[in-house]
Design an enzyme around this catalytic site. Structure first.
Site, mmCIF file in Angstrom:
data_model
loop_
_atom_site.group_PDB
_atom_site.id
_atom_site.type_symbol
_atom_site.label_atom_id
_atom_site.label_comp_id
_atom_site.label_asym_id
_atom_site.label_seq_id
_atom_site.Cartn_x
_atom_site.Cartn_y
_atom_site.Cartn_z
ATOM 1 N N LYS A 1 0.559 -1.353 -0.110
ATOM 2 C CA LYS A 1 -0.023 0.031 0.187
ATOM 3 C C LYS A 1 0.881 1.346 -0.031
ATOM 4 O O LYS A 1 0.953 1.802 1.018
ATOM 5 C CB LYS A 1 -1.039 -0.074 1.163
ATOM 6 C CG LYS A 1 -1.887 -1.334 0.994
ATOM 7 C CD LYS A 1 -3.190 -0.781 1.121
ATOM 8 C CE LYS A 1 -4.132 -1.730 0.839
ATOM 9 N NZ LYS A 1 -5.015 -2.244 1.822
ATOM 10 N N ASN A 2 1.414 1.537 -1.195
ATOM 11 C CA ASN A 2 2.621 2.474 -1.174
ATOM 12 C C ASN A 2 2.498 3.264 -2.471
ATOM 13 O O ASN A 2 2.639 2.350 -3.643
ATOM 14 C CB ASN A 2 3.723 1.749 -0.793
ATOM 15 C CG ASN A 2 5.138 2.503 -1.184
ATOM 16 O OD1 ASN A 2 5.070 3.454 -2.169
ATOM 17 N ND2 ASN A 2 6.097 2.063 -0.577
#
Lengths: 329, 372
Positions: free
Chosen positions: A112-113
């Site tokens: 989640k980047n």
């Protein structure tokens, strides 16, 4: 990329390795009184000090590339690391297929980047259509762990539109919805496919089969917000057809007649239909009055009764349903 | 419900739907019915008291403002803190979250303005953009935070406005979208950031507003919401960005307020918290994104405010300060800001008013636009 022989040696932190002995690390300059003081892990401090040194001197070398790998693994959110890495990759003209592996490794740590996904897109764009199946596989892997992963869906949509690969997408949506009929991302993707796929007929041609699909989904789980919205969305700019499609109104009737069903979306859809001119038959009046539990008054208005029911069934949004009632003619 | 004094004989409704008199007659007799009646009487009186705003706040819990202020002012120097390791490159965002929270709680004076300002300036680049910290490449994300913090501190005057606004305006693409930086990532988040930033600098005329609006509208979905790119799933965070940008550009007529308002109200789950998409878990940060969006389209009365307040307060660490994404999780500055900002929008006492579009205290926004 590390060579095999390194695996047999005891692991030495990067800042202690001989190939870095000529570099003077540059410490972080927070100023005398840092605004939001941050404590550091030792690994991180030393690695980043080295990074700052090569960043300052703009050393676009293989060892800098390894350094960014190391630093990114410690802090994948640091966008400067990724940008510098891209600068190195361009300068050294590195085979970018290796980058696909690298990003996959980083994703294992934390997918989640934003930086990771932006980097992946940059790589895929450079590789072009040779990367298409890789990208679809990669996003599929991520989605198998988190089927609503926003970045993965965003990337997948970009791949389809820029590189292609639409052939199996509707099947893929089917598969995901079979696993979880509540998956709003999969419903969104389904809409994306039927409206944008260059190999399908388009929304209007597919409407009938898609309505059938949505109706079956609603009947299976009437409390599913996504399937109801999808059904409505199939008639995007054509409310007339929506109101006149007997499948829609009879779906409401069916759900409302089934004792155990969740009723909120069926009621709100019925309310919407009436607002758009639908003329409910006696069957509808009967089933609504059954739900109210008392016989209708002489002047009872079906729409108003539906609003009252909604206030009762969905108290969290009582104010909304009261407003709907106030909007009735 | 009628008002009543302690021992007057009045008829009142009890939860069971019956009315019965309560008064000194019963209390003279210490009987079981007498005690029961007294107990019910006491409960109902308490319920009446708690029906006032103050009373309701008592049962909901309280905002541990002092604790949160202390949490922000002295983020603990723990060597093993994961937060500390990851925050370095986005300290500019952290400064915005932390300082805005302090201002909302009336404690901005605790900050050394000159030091913050010189640190911010040291993060600026040749291009006019700001990095997340000293030595970091410029990006639109940190440029907005820098401008917002300077606005908070009433120090926008230190900026070369032309330079900063040229950097931001230069990130607009042919189709009206905005990139985050020279590397080209496109997202409606960046549309909001650019428009908010340029508006605060009074330089919206540097971009093609019409195209910017057009791009955002192309990201509108059938549920009335907005995604990160055309066709992207509606998501409360992206919705805030699109609605905020349209609001600032005077283009809210492109939003179907009733449809979107309903979608946003559907984000409220049983616990009172808000999620960002259907069937997802609630998170305190959505107290900002969903709420501010509802306010901008004038539909905030469609959610249950009390339940949301309670949810936010339940996310506090009342011992050590800070707010987390949901009850009992670890706190961080980001969620602390969004929790307090959400409470501000809900008009929680003791919290300054915040502007839903600019995400800055109303007095700061007024200062910028009304020269008050």
């Amino acid at each position: 990329m590390e060579s095999d022989e390194e695996e047999n040696q005891p692991w030495i932190p990067i800042w202690q390795r001989p190939e870095w002995s000529d570099v003077t690390p540059l410490p972080q300059d927070d100023g005398p009184n840092p605004v939001v003081p941050i404590a550091y892990k030792d690994d991180f401090t030393h690695t980043m000090d080295l990074f700052r040194a090569v960043f300052h001197s703009q050393e676009l070398s293989p060892r800098s590339l390894s350094l960014t790998s190391e630093a990114i693994s410690l802090n994948p959110g640091n966008y400067t690391l990724w940008q510098f890495r891209r600068a190195i990759l361009e300068a050294l003209n590195v085979d970018l297929h290796g980058e696909l592996d690298f990003t996959e490794v980083v994703a294992k740590g934390n997918s989640k980047n934003y930086q990771l996904w932006h980097h992946r897109r940059w790589v895929a764009e450079k590789l072009g259509t040779s990367a298409t199946s890789n990208e679809l596989e990669f996003t599929k892997k991520i989605l198998s762990l988190d089927s609503k992963h926003y970045h993965a869906w965003s990337h997948r949509q970009w791949v389809l539109q820029s590189l292609g690969g639409w052939e199996d997408e509707l099947n893929y949506c089917d598969h995901l919805l079979e696993e979880d009929i509540f998956n709003n991302s999969a419903w969104n993707q389904r809409y994306f496919v039927i409206t944008r796929s260059p190999i399908l007929e388009g929304l209007e041609s597919m409407r009938e089969s898609e309505v059938n699909y949505a109706v079956r989904a609603v009947i299976a789980r009437p409390e599913n917000e996504s399937s109801w919205r999808y059904l409505r969305g199939l008639y995007k700019d054509d409310s007339g057809s929506w109101v006149n499609d007997s499948q829609v109104s009879s779906l409401c009737l069916k759900v409302l007649s089934t004792k155990s069903s969740s009723r909120v979306f069926a009621l709100s859809t019925l309310l919407d239909l009436i607002s758009y001119g639908f003329q409910p038959s006696q069957e509808f009046r009967d089933v609504v009055n059954d739900l109210v539990g008392s016989p209708p008054g002489p002047d009872s208005n079906l729409a108003e009764t539906v609003c009252a029911l909604l206030e009762r069934e969905d108290p969290t949004r009582a104010n909304y349903w009261r407003w709907r009632r106030s909007k009735l003619p | 419900m009628e008002e009543f004094g302690s021992f007057r004989q009045v008829a009142m409704e009890v939860p069971f739907g019956k009315t019965f008199p309560v008064g000194t007659d019963y209390l003279k007799q210490i009987t079981i019915p007498g005690i029961l009646h007294f107990a019910v009487f006491w409960v109902i009186q308490k319920r009446n008291e708690l029906n006032t705003v103050e009373g309701r706040l008592l049962i909901m819990g309280e905002l541990a403002a002092e604790k949160h202020v202390n949490y922000i002012i002295s983020v603990e120097k723990k060597k093993d803190s994961f937060e500390s390791v990851v925050m370095e490159h986005l300290r500019m965002n952290g400064a915005y979250w932390g300082l805005t929270t302090l201002d909302l709680l009336g404690k901005l004076h605790a900050v050394d303005v000159d030091e913050v300002v010189s640190w911010i300036i040291s993060c600026q680049h040749e291009s006019g953009g700001f990095g997340g910290n000293v030595g970091h490449d410029p990006h639109i994300l940190y440029t907005l935070s820098a401008v917002q913090v300077l606005a908070l501190l009433n120090k926008l005057g230190v900026l070369d406005i032309e330079k900063v606004s040229n950097y931001v305006a230069g990130l607009q693409n042919e189709d009206g979208s905005f990139s985050g930086d020279e590397w080209g990532e496109v997202d409606t988040r960046f549309s909001y950031i650019a428009i908010c930033c340029l508006s605060l600098l009074h330089r919206l005329d540097k971009i093609n507003v019409e195209k910017a609006v057009k791009y955002i509208v192309s990201c509108k979905n059938l549920d009335g919401g907005f995604g990160s790119t055309p066709g992207g799933e509606s998501h409360a965070g992206q919705i805030f960005c699109c609605v905020g940008a349209l609001a600032i550009m005077g283009s809210l007529h492109h939003v179907d307020r009733d449809l979107l308002g309903w979608w946003l109200s559907e984000r409220q789950v049983k616990s009172g918290g808000l999620n960002g998409r259907p069937e997802k878990l609630p998170d305190v940060c959505y107290s900002w994104w969903v709420l501010s969006s509802l306010i901008m389209i004038d539909r905030v009365h469609w959610i249950n405010k009390e339940k949301l307040v309670k949810f936010i307060l339940d996310c506090q660490d009342t011992e050590n300060g800070g707010i987390s994404d949901r009850p009992d999780d670890a706190v961080d500055v980001y969620h602390t800001y969004f929790g307090v900002a959400g409470l501000s929008l809900l008009e929680y006492p003791g919290v300054k008013a915040i502007d839903p579009a600019y995400a800055l205290p109303v007095d700061v926004v007024n200062r910028i636009f009304l020269h008050t």
